[in-house]
Motif scaffolding. Structure first.
Motif, short mmCIF file in Angstrom:
data_model
loop_
_atom_site.label_atom_id
_atom_site.label_comp_id
_atom_site.label_asym_id
_atom_site.label_seq_id
_atom_site.Cartn_x
_atom_site.Cartn_y
_atom_site.Cartn_z
N MET A 48 0.73 -1.24 -0.04
CA MET A 48 0.12 0.01 0.07
C MET A 48 0.84 1.27 0.08
O MET A 48 0.41 2.32 -0.57
N VAL A 49 2.01 1.25 0.60
CA VAL A 49 2.93 2.43 0.81
C VAL A 49 3.36 2.50 -0.73
O VAL A 49 3.32 3.87 -1.42
N VAL A 50 4.07 1.53 -1.30
CA VAL A 50 4.70 1.69 -2.67
C VAL A 50 3.81 2.15 -3.69
O VAL A 50 3.93 2.83 -4.63
N GLY A 51 2.51 1.56 -3.56
CA GLY A 51 1.16 1.74 -4.51
C GLY A 51 1.02 3.31 -4.38
O GLY A 51 0.73 3.52 -5.52
N VAL A 52 0.67 3.61 -3.40
CA VAL A 52 0.29 5.05 -3.20
C VAL A 52 1.42 6.09 -3.69
O VAL A 52 1.20 7.10 -4.67
N LEU A 53 2.85 5.71 -3.45
CA LEU A 53 3.79 6.62 -4.12
C LEU A 53 3.90 6.19 -5.46
O LEU A 53 4.24 7.39 -6.33
N ALA A 54 3.54 5.18 -6.07
CA ALA A 54 3.60 4.91 -7.55
C ALA A 54 2.49 5.67 -8.29
O ALA A 54 2.56 5.98 -9.38
N ILE A 55 1.53 6.23 -7.57
CA ILE A 55 0.48 7.12 -8.24
C ILE A 55 1.15 8.54 -8.71
O ILE A 55 1.05 8.83 -9.88
N GLY A 56 2.02 9.09 -7.83
CA GLY A 56 2.59 10.10 -8.03
C GLY A 56 3.58 10.08 -8.87
O GLY A 56 3.83 10.83 -9.86
N GLN A 57 4.33 8.83 -8.95
CA GLN A 57 5.45 8.60 -9.73
C GLN A 57 4.85 8.40 -11.35
O GLN A 57 5.51 9.00 -12.25
N THR A 58 3.64 7.90 -11.48
CA THR A 58 2.99 7.50 -12.79
C THR A 58 2.86 9.18 -13.30
O THR A 58 2.88 9.16 -14.48
N LEU A 59 2.12 9.76 -12.47
CA LEU A 59 1.69 11.36 -13.01
C LEU A 59 3.13 11.91 -13.36
O LEU A 59 2.94 12.45 -14.77
N ILE A 60 3.93 11.73 -12.92
CA ILE A 60 5.34 12.52 -13.20
C ILE A 60 6.09 11.79 -14.44
O ILE A 60 6.53 12.43 -15.63
N ILE A 61 6.04 10.42 -14.61
CA ILE A 61 6.43 9.79 -15.61
C ILE A 61 5.76 10.16 -16.90
O ILE A 61 6.10 9.97 -18.11
N LEU A 62 4.32 9.90 -16.88
CA LEU A 62 3.54 10.39 -17.83
C LEU A 62 3.82 11.58 -18.67
O LEU A 62 3.36 12.00 -19.70
N THR A 63 4.33 12.72 -17.97
CA THR A 63 4.93 13.89 -18.22
C THR A 63 6.21 13.72 -18.87
O THR A 63 7.28 14.80 -19.23
N ALA A 64 7.05 12.68 -18.94
CA ALA A 64 8.29 12.20 -19.44
C ALA A 64 9.29 12.80 -18.37
O ALA A 64 10.33 13.02 -18.84
N GLY A 65 9.02 12.64 -17.16
CA GLY A 65 9.74 12.95 -15.98
C GLY A 65 10.06 11.70 -15.23
O GLY A 65 9.66 10.77 -15.55
N ILE A 66 10.78 11.85 -14.19
CA ILE A 66 11.05 11.04 -13.25
C ILE A 66 11.38 11.57 -11.89
O ILE A 66 11.95 12.57 -11.80
N ASP A 67 10.87 11.01 -10.73
CA ASP A 67 11.16 11.41 -9.47
C ASP A 67 11.78 10.45 -8.56
O ASP A 67 11.30 9.42 -8.24
N LEU A 68 13.22 10.73 -8.37
CA LEU A 68 14.08 10.03 -7.48
C LEU A 68 13.80 10.15 -6.03
O LEU A 68 14.49 9.62 -5.27
N SER A 69 13.02 11.42 -5.55
CA SER A 69 12.91 11.77 -4.27
C SER A 69 11.59 11.19 -3.30
O SER A 69 11.59 11.50 -2.34
N CYS A 70 10.83 10.42 -4.17
CA CYS A 70 9.70 10.12 -3.45
C CYS A 70 9.92 9.23 -2.24
O CYS A 70 9.36 9.51 -1.24
N GLY A 71 10.61 8.31 -2.04
CA GLY A 71 10.90 7.55 -0.95
C GLY A 71 11.28 8.57 0.07
O GLY A 71 10.84 8.12 1.31
N MET A 72 12.41 9.41 -0.12
CA MET A 72 13.02 9.91 0.89
C MET A 72 11.85 11.06 1.38
O MET A 72 11.87 11.40 2.74
N LEU A 73 11.04 11.70 0.49
CA LEU A 73 10.15 12.67 1.04
C LEU A 73 8.88 11.96 1.80
O LEU A 73 8.47 12.55 2.79
#
Length: 318
Positions: A48-73
């Motif tokens: 569930m934790v990684v799943g919710v983080l993955a929603i935000g990561q998906t939104l960013i990757i859909l814009t051709a970006g990537i977020d390496l900070s999600c886990g530490m945030l």
């Protein structure tokens, strides 16, 4: 060419679901304990934790970006919530708001650096990851925060559904995926996210405020990381300063396995949920089989490479 393109799209859409079903069938044949409601509930809690983080990561990757900070945030948010509530006398509600606000603010900062200063998302979020790690260690004094108020762990409680105990956090994850699916599919803002990911310059020329879209995506991702912080506290019962060190890669794994293209503009948000479940099923199934954890990491790495290779093939076929 049209036939290849249709096959590629079908593979990206249904491939993750087929892979999940095949994995479940395999592990069910290896362990009688795998195919039980209680075990599936456990898998849902584990992802569930990684799943919710993955929603935000998906939104960013859909814009051709990537977020390496999600886990530490996520770790920073959880430590901030628990520290404020236990060591500084802040009410639990206010502590939760502070944690959500901090991660959202970090997301906004990421978005501003990407849109206004034109820095690459990889570099921006790499820097944010290190800053968040340092702040987490300073705030927590490198020690787990214990004796957390019950409100902060409420999502770790369970409800009886058909004889199976299901955590409220798992249900919250499913609801968030439903909301994200609706946003991307049914709103103009969701279509703009896909347009920016497909071709940012073309999107700008068509009248879309690309900077506003990117900024809102990073802000939403930051808010979701805050929700994941609360889920992490609910699951473990502590504010752990050592958490979040592998979740950035876990979220990318889930997103890629779910069929979202790393090049942006293509993917289904529910695929990321399936991707997170694939990783959870493999780790759970291999554990039931008595396979050492190091081999679980090896299998996850192989899955990522296969998913990226499939994405490349699908992109060329299109």
């Amino acid at each position: 060419m049209l036939g290849h393109e249709v096959k590629a799209r079908h593979l990206a859409t249904f491939g993750p679901l087929i892979a999940l079903l095949v994995a479940c069938a395999f592990f069910a044949s290896q362990s009688a304990r795998f195919l039980t409601p209680d075990n599936f509930s456990l898998i849902a809690q584990q992802v569930m934790v990684v799943g919710v983080l993955a929603i935000g990561q998906t939104l960013i990757i859909l814009t051709a970006g990537i977020d390496l900070s999600c886990g530490m945030l996520m770790a920073l948010g959880s430590v901030l919530m628990t520290t404020m509530a236990t060591r500084h006398g802040v009410s639990p509600v206010s502590a939760i708001v502070l944690g959500l606000g901090a991660t959202t603010l970090a997301g906004i900062v990421n978005g501003l650096l990407v849109t206004r200063i034109k820095l690459p998302p990889f570099i921006v979020t790499l820097g944010t990851m290190n800053i968040a790690f340092a702040l987490t260690q300073i705030l927590s004094r490198s020690q787990s925060v214990t004796e957390v108020p019950p409100l902060l762990t409420a999502l770790g409680n369970t409800v009886q559904v058909g004889g199976t105990r299901i955590a409220f956090g798992s249900l919250a994850m499913v609801l968030l995926y439903g909301a994200a699916w609706w946003l991307l599919r049914e709103t103009a803002g969701g279509r703009h996210i896909y347009a920016v990911g497909n071709n940012r310059e073309a999107a700008r020329l068509s009248g879309i405020n690309t900077e506003r879209v990117l900024l809102s995506v990073y802000a939403m991702a930051g808010l979701l990381y805050g929700v994941a912080s609360l889920l992490a506290v609910a699951r473990t019962g502590v504010g752990d300063p050592q958490a979040g060190q592998t979740e950035n890669l876990d979220t990318v794994t889930a997103v890629v396995l779910g069929g979202t293209s790393l090049f942006g503009g293509r993917g289904v948000i529910l695929g990321s949920l399936i991707g997170a479940l694939i990783v959870g099923v493999f780790r759970n199934g291999l554990t039931l089989m008595g396979v050492p954890s190091v081999y679980q990491i090896l299998v996850t790495g192989v899955l990522v490479i296969l998913a990226v290779a499939t994405d490349q093939w699908s992109r060329r076929a299109s």
